[in-house]
Design a protein around this motif. Structure first.
Motif, mmCIF file in Angstrom:
data_model
loop_
_atom_site.group_PDB
_atom_site.id
_atom_site.type_symbol
_atom_site.label_atom_id
_atom_site.label_comp_id
_atom_site.label_asym_id
_atom_site.label_seq_id
_atom_site.Cartn_x
_atom_site.Cartn_y
_atom_site.Cartn_z
ATOM 1 N N TYR A 129 -69.553 -80.885 -6.242
ATOM 2 C CA TYR A 129 -68.232 -81.271 -6.738
ATOM 3 C C TYR A 129 -68.009 -80.602 -8.080
ATOM 4 C CZ TYR A 129 -64.389 -84.108 -8.525
ATOM 5 O OH TYR A 129 -63.191 -84.519 -9.054
ATOM 6 N N ARG A 130 -66.993 -79.730 -8.141
ATOM 7 C CA ARG A 130 -66.674 -78.997 -9.364
ATOM 8 C C ARG A 130 -67.895 -78.288 -9.947
ATOM 9 N NH1 ARG A 130 -61.604 -79.879 -11.385
ATOM 10 N NH2 ARG A 130 -60.409 -81.537 -10.347
ATOM 11 N N SER A 173 -66.296 -78.261 1.864
ATOM 12 C CA SER A 173 -65.681 -79.151 2.844
ATOM 13 C C SER A 173 -66.695 -79.479 3.914
ATOM 14 C CB SER A 173 -64.447 -78.486 3.461
ATOM 15 O OG SER A 173 -64.844 -77.350 4.198
ATOM 16 N N TRP A 188 -62.466 -87.604 -3.880
ATOM 17 C CA TRP A 188 -63.326 -86.634 -3.212
ATOM 18 C C TRP A 188 -64.452 -87.323 -2.444
ATOM 19 C CZ3 TRP A 188 -68.531 -85.467 -3.764
ATOM 20 C CH2 TRP A 188 -68.965 -84.300 -3.116
ATOM 21 N N LEU A 189 -65.092 -88.312 -3.073
ATOM 22 C CA LEU A 189 -66.172 -89.037 -2.406
ATOM 23 C C LEU A 189 -65.664 -89.717 -1.138
ATOM 24 C CD1 LEU A 189 -67.979 -90.662 -5.459
ATOM 25 C CD2 LEU A 189 -69.016 -89.083 -3.824
ATOM 26 N N GLU A 205 -64.817 -86.699 1.473
ATOM 27 C CA GLU A 205 -65.869 -85.786 1.913
ATOM 28 C C GLU A 205 -67.183 -86.475 2.268
ATOM 29 O OE1 GLU A 205 -65.445 -82.636 2.418
ATOM 30 O OE2 GLU A 205 -63.445 -82.424 1.554
ATOM 31 N N MET A 219 -66.468 -76.629 -4.362
ATOM 32 C CA MET A 219 -66.459 -77.859 -3.561
ATOM 33 C C MET A 219 -66.571 -77.483 -2.094
ATOM 34 S SD MET A 219 -63.676 -80.921 -3.641
ATOM 35 C CE MET A 219 -62.297 -79.838 -3.347
ATOM 36 N N LEU A 258 -71.566 -86.224 -13.714
ATOM 37 C CA LEU A 258 -70.114 -86.322 -13.629
ATOM 38 C C LEU A 258 -69.590 -87.557 -14.351
ATOM 39 C CD1 LEU A 258 -69.845 -85.413 -9.841
ATOM 40 C CD2 LEU A 258 -69.284 -83.929 -11.766
ATOM 41 N N PHE A 262 -74.320 -81.679 -1.521
ATOM 42 C CA PHE A 262 -72.896 -81.471 -1.683
ATOM 43 C C PHE A 262 -72.679 -80.877 -3.076
ATOM 44 C CE2 PHE A 262 -73.425 -84.605 1.515
ATOM 45 C CZ PHE A 262 -72.287 -84.644 2.306
ATOM 46 N N ARG A 311 -60.203 -88.760 -9.472
ATOM 47 C CA ARG A 311 -60.318 -87.564 -8.626
ATOM 48 C C ARG A 311 -61.678 -87.525 -7.941
ATOM 49 N NH1 ARG A 311 -57.327 -85.074 -12.895
ATOM 50 N NH2 ARG A 311 -59.271 -84.422 -13.916
ATOM 51 N N LEU A 312 -62.735 -87.894 -8.679
ATOM 52 C CA LEU A 312 -64.066 -87.956 -8.075
ATOM 53 C C LEU A 312 -64.092 -88.999 -6.958
ATOM 54 C CD1 LEU A 312 -67.108 -87.346 -7.916
ATOM 55 C CD2 LEU A 312 -67.434 -88.991 -9.792
#
Length: 205
Positions: A96-97, A3, A171-172, A175, A1, A121, A94, A167-168
């Motif tokens: 993610y995981r 930043s 994060w969205l 970030e 992931m 995802l 980007f 959790r997604l």
């Protein structure tokens, strides 16, 4: 992931490398010109002394003097071409995981995620035709595929109860959406006209 700070640092490093390449190419051309001039001068002198034999003798000298700078010039040119080819992707990718997400940003600093990447995802995310019917204002059709506006995506994920989906969403929001909202606020502030100076009342006659 990744930043936001990591992406900014990476983009700054790439710009610095590009500047270094632009400075290296003129030096390489200068080296090639200088060595070509030197080899030509030696070849001319030997031609005056030995005739055609002198030209034949000095022919390998051109290869010895020019081989290394020509190889360096080709390498620098390939790097410059690669940089131009990838320029459109800067700031769009980007992760993610471990899943790469293509997220484009428009002129109003709104971000749009590629739906095909999002489905990696969220496999149960609605089909394109349903999205276009229910969220027409939040969809953009491009050659790369359908994109969905990230602010609207947060709204649709707010109703989720699955921990992985939440959790997604978190994060969205952190970030992707929050940085774009800050950019929009900054742009609105820069476009805001300064207040007109207040006029003091005229003194009585």
């Amino acid at each position: 992931m990744w930043s936001a700070e990591h992406r900014a640092a990476e983009q700054q490093a790439k710009r610095a490398n590009g500047a270094a390449d632009s400075e290296t190419t003129p030096r390489l051309l200068g080296r090639i010109a200088l060595r070509l001039l030197l080899a030509s001068g030696i070849s001319y002198l030997l031609w005056r002394v030995l005739g055609l034999v002198g030209v034949v003798v000095t022919a390998p000298l051109f290869g010895v003097l020019l081989a290394r700078p020509l190889i360096d010039l080709v390498s620098a040119s390939r790097a410059a071409v690669k940089e131009l080819a990838l320029a459109d992707l800067e700031g769009r990718h980007f992760a993610y995981r471990g899943v790469a997400l293509d997220i484009a940003e428009d002129e109003d600093h709104r971000r749009w995620i590629r739906v095909a990447d999002l489905r990696k995802l969220l496999p149960g995310f609605p089909r394109d035709d349903l999205l276009l019917r229910q969220y027409a204002d939040d969809c953009r059709k491009e050659a790369a595929g359908l994109r969905f506006e990230c602010d609207a995506l947060l709204g649709t994920l707010a109703r989720a109860s699955n921990p992985a989906t939440l959790r997604l969403k978190s994060w969205l929001e952190r970030e992707v959406v929050a940085p774009s909202q800050k950019l929009r606020e900054r742009a609105r502030g820069s476009r805001r006209e300064p207040p007109s100076p207040s006029r003091s009342p005229s003194p009585p006659p």
